[in-house]
Write an enzyme that holds these catalytic residues in place. Sequence first.
Site, mmCIF file in Angstrom:
data_model
loop_
_atom_site.group_PDB
_atom_site.id
_atom_site.type_symbol
_atom_site.label_atom_id
_atom_site.label_comp_id
_atom_site.label_asym_id
_atom_site.label_seq_id
_atom_site.Cartn_x
_atom_site.Cartn_y
_atom_site.Cartn_z
ATOM 1 N N SER A 133 0.867 -1.171 0.000
ATOM 2 C CA SER A 133 0.000 0.000 0.000
ATOM 3 C C SER A 133 0.906 1.224 0.000
ATOM 4 C CB SER A 133 -0.929 -0.023 1.217
ATOM 5 O OG SER A 133 -1.763 1.120 1.239
ATOM 6 N N TYR A 147 -5.081 7.968 -6.555
ATOM 7 C CA TYR A 147 -4.122 7.031 -5.962
ATOM 8 C C TYR A 147 -4.566 6.685 -4.542
ATOM 9 C CZ TYR A 147 0.369 5.323 -4.133
ATOM 10 O OH TYR A 147 1.365 4.577 -3.553
ATOM 11 N N LYS A 151 -5.548 3.063 -2.609
ATOM 12 C CA LYS A 151 -4.822 2.557 -1.443
ATOM 13 C C LYS A 151 -5.725 2.418 -0.223
ATOM 14 C CE LYS A 151 -0.935 1.957 -3.514
ATOM 15 N NZ LYS A 151 -0.485 0.590 -3.821
#
Length: 275
Positions: A133, A147, A151
């Site tokens: 992660s 993004y 995650k």
Amino acid sequence: MKTWFITGTSTGLGRVLTEKLLAKGDRVVATLRKADALNELKEKYPEHLWVVVLDVTDTAAIKTVVNQAFAEVGQIDVIVNNAAYALFCSVEEASDEQILHQINTNVIGSIQVIRAALPHFRKQGHGHIMQLSSAGGQTTYPNFGYYHTTKWAVEGFCDTIAKELAPLNISVTIVEPGAHETSFGSGMTTAPVMEAYEHTPAGDVRRAIAKGTFPIKGDVDKTVQAIIDSTAVSPAPLRLALGGDAYRDMRAALVSRLEALDAQKELAMASEKKD
């Protein structure tokens, strides 16, 4: 000696992890999109390295490759979901195609690799899932909205399955590195800039990265070694924060969220049904 299955091994953390594992005598099934990227390592470690081309956005291919890997090498001890990339732009600047590709790569790809491995892990009676992660799975920075979406999503998934899989002797570790040269700058995908965001925090972060003033202090070698060392820890850590920036930023975000939650305690309790 352990056997590892690692996605995204052509560059960055995945490449360094593969190199270190082979040097210590472990076996690696390395997946990548560029067929020739590991030719040198394959020549050096022909008996310990299996190289397979895999695009993690192709679910059917994931199932085929994972099944073949277990069939050919037998037991696989650790699955490392490393393949990912960062879409670097403000929320309006990304195209629909970029958003979908970000989610399909970082979230769906990771989930499907895990799903493909689970029947084999259950059959052999053990396994360790390592999900790459980011500190950005617990905190946020402007210009990384999509993004962060991926995650945070994959961390929620892994946090959940850790509870489901523990009774089956399958452990889960979420690796949360801070900024490294391999993940910032050269590895990011961008979009056309909108003037409206130039004088916002998104623009500030964009300029800092372009000028090289955004702090990037992660040591790739130390981070990869910490990942390897963590597989010897029992019970396996659910989360592994790596880098001073990761610790500081994640802690600040968690403290802020806890303070905000505590400030709403009376409101939360008042919304319950009375006995």
